[in-house]
Motif scaffolding. Structure first.
Motif, PDB file in Angstrom:
ATOM      1  N   ILE A   7       1.220  -1.257   0.611  1.00  0.00           N
ATOM      2  CA  ILE A   7      -0.202  -0.094   0.056  1.00  0.00           C
ATOM      3  C   ILE A   7       0.595   1.046  -0.334  1.00  0.00           C
ATOM      4  N   GLN A   8       0.345   1.894  -1.115  1.00  0.00           N
ATOM      5  CA  GLN A   8       1.108   3.019  -0.779  1.00  0.00           C
ATOM      6  C   GLN A   8      -0.277   4.470  -0.106  1.00  0.00           C
ATOM      7  N   ARG A   9       0.969   4.922   1.136  1.00  0.00           N
ATOM      8  CA  ARG A   9      -0.009   5.462   2.067  1.00  0.00           C
ATOM      9  C   ARG A   9      -0.097   7.833   1.039  1.00  0.00           C
ATOM     10  N   LEU A 228      -8.006   2.028   3.574  1.00  0.00           N
ATOM     11  CA  LEU A 228      -7.042   1.517   3.799  1.00  0.00           C
ATOM     12  C   LEU A 228      -5.878   0.867   2.544  1.00  0.00           C
ATOM     13  N   ARG A 229      -6.566   0.329   1.981  1.00  0.00           N
ATOM     14  CA  ARG A 229      -5.656  -0.023   0.594  1.00  0.00           C
ATOM     15  C   ARG A 229      -5.897   1.261  -0.563  1.00  0.00           C
ATOM     16  N   ASP A 230      -6.958   2.067  -0.818  1.00  0.00           N
ATOM     17  CA  ASP A 230      -6.365   3.083  -1.402  1.00  0.00           C
ATOM     18  C   ASP A 230      -5.001   4.109  -0.561  1.00  0.00           C
ATOM     19  N   GLY A 231      -4.703   3.492   0.547  1.00  0.00           N
ATOM     20  CA  GLY A 231      -3.642   4.360   1.285  1.00  0.00           C
ATOM     21  C   GLY A 231      -4.307   6.025   2.142  1.00  0.00           C
ATOM     22  N   ILE A 232      -5.987   5.705   1.536  1.00  0.00           N
ATOM     23  CA  ILE A 232      -5.995   6.325   2.574  1.00  0.00           C
ATOM     24  C   ILE A 232      -6.767   6.376   4.408  1.00  0.00           C
ATOM     25  N   GLY A 233      -6.146   7.205   5.418  1.00  0.00           N
ATOM     26  CA  GLY A 233      -6.011   6.687   6.246  1.00  0.00           C
ATOM     27  C   GLY A 233      -4.829   6.652   7.512  1.00  0.00           C
ATOM     28  N   ASP A 234      -4.875   7.698   8.889  1.00  0.00           N
ATOM     29  CA  ASP A 234      -4.189   8.391   9.438  1.00  0.00           C
ATOM     30  C   ASP A 234      -4.001   7.566  11.071  1.00  0.00           C
ATOM     31  N   THR A 235      -5.238   7.507  11.476  1.00  0.00           N
ATOM     32  CA  THR A 235      -5.537   7.023  12.474  1.00  0.00           C
ATOM     33  C   THR A 235      -7.044   5.755  12.430  1.00  0.00           C
ATOM     34  N   ILE A 236      -7.518   5.232  13.230  1.00  0.00           N
ATOM     35  CA  ILE A 236      -8.731   4.550  12.895  1.00  0.00           C
ATOM     36  C   ILE A 236      -9.293   4.092  14.662  1.00  0.00           C
TER      37      ILE A 236
END
Length: 366
Positions: A7-9, A228-236
């Motif tokens: 994954i490329q964040r 997350l697979r799209d690289g979207i998200g920094d905290t969950i």
């Protein structure tokens, strides 16, 4: 078996909630929220400590009144984990918790009174280095936005979020993270995807009001997994109608499955069938119960027969392939022993804890 994630964040600016970095190249953090009565200091502190024990990076505490703000001061003094105060409508509560050492605020600037009141909050947050999360929820959109779109849509959630962001932008405050949550997976995913194209702020992911432990875990895994697979998200944050400790466990399990973050034992286990040479299900349940205190990343494979067991065992840090009365134990890819099936749980726990001790000693020597 520790694979790099493909994954490329998404590139985002970085903020800090206490000692925890969010965004940029920081690991994706996992957080939860207390469900105790905040004014019950002892109960709230006890729950935060339980969340700390399973690896929570951040804990959010609802502070709905000035009485709760007084309790928050006592809570803050007794725990180490960064704390975020969840505040609505009353700017005085935000000012109070910032005075008492809060690490982050969850507010919507448009909902805490006049621009002058918002300015007071923002100025103190800026002075103390306290970030603000703008938290938009499909169930509480502004009346005019509801009327404009007729129902919650990704565009409606994003418009609400950008409205609040613009208030902070006007006050030259950019220490911000954003969430656009919904209980519907497609609505939440669509909103986050759209928002990620419009801002570079770090994003706090969640499927809000996801449901009970089983159904909420499934919805959260699907929704957050897509993002997350799209690289979207920094905290969950996993929102479950369950013990908040389960939210942390599920959050780390989601990140582990995508090779985004490793914490705790990654148990690889077969669902069991008539080929099994020992009771796989009860063995795994026992191991999970015994090893839940371990935060060290480790792959442990427990397979009930040799059909897939040997291959999985060789790839794991520690692995076991079921055999008749005695199963084959692998360590770092090599067969090292045979274990009486009645002793599997004890032997694996001992071996796992010995490996952790060895790793710790090596780190200390280094």
């Amino acid at each position: 078996m520790h694979h790099e994630s493909p994954i490329q964040r998404r590139k985002t600016r970085q903020i800090h909630v206490g000692k925890v970095a969010i965004g940029g190249d920081a690991p994706i953090s996992v957080q939860s929220m207390t469900n105790t009565e905040t004014r019950d200091v002892a109960a709230t502190v006890a729950q935060i400590r339980r969340l700390e024990a399973v690896g929570a990076d951040i804990v959010r505490v609802s502070v709905p009144s000035m009485d709760a703000a007084e309790a928050f001061k006592a809570i803050r003094a007794q725990v180490e984990t960064p704390l975020v105060a969840d505040i609505h409508f009353d700017h005085r509560i935000a000012l109070q918790v910032m005075t008492d050492g809060v690490d982050g605020l969850r507010i919507n600037p448009g909902n805490i009174g006049s621009l002058d009141k918002t300015r007071l909050v923002v100025e103190m947050a800026k002075d103390k280095g306290i970030p603000i999360r703008i938290g938009v929820n499909a169930g509480s959109l502004e009346k005019d936005i509801q009327e404009k779109y007729g129902e919650p849509t990704p565009e409606a959630l994003v418009e609400s979020a950008l409205r609040h962001v613009s208030i902070l932008d006007e006050l030259n405050f950019h220490d911000v993270k954003i969430s656009v949550k919904a209980s519907d997976v497609f609505l939440a995913v669509g909103a986050y995807r759209l928002l990620s194209e419009k801002v570079d702020y770090p994003l706090h992911l969640g499927i809000t009001e996801a449901g009970g432990l089983r159904s909420g875990t499934v919805k959260s895994a699907i929704g957050l997994g897509l993002l997350l697979r799209d690289g979207i998200g920094d905290t969950i944050r996993i929102s479950l109608a369950a013990d908040p400790v389960e939210e942390i466990r599920v959050g780390f399990d989601i990140l582990k499955s995508l090779h985004l973050r490793q914490k705790g034992i990654n148990l690889i286990a077969c669902p069991s069938c008539s080929r099994q040479e020992f009771d796989v299900i009860n063995t795994i349940n026992a191991l999970e119960a015994r090893l839940e205190d371990i935060l060290e990343p480790m792959d442990v494979s427990v397979i009930g027969c040799v059909v897939n067991g040997i291959g999985e065992a060789k790839e794991a840090d520690i692995g076991l392939a079921g055999g008749d009365k005695r199963s084959i134990l692998y360590y770092r890819g090599k067969q090292v022993d045979r274990v009486e099936n009645v002793n599997i749980v004890d032997v694996l726990e001992k071996r796992i804890r010995a490996e952790i001790a060895e790793r710790q000693a090596a780190r200390n020597d280094a």
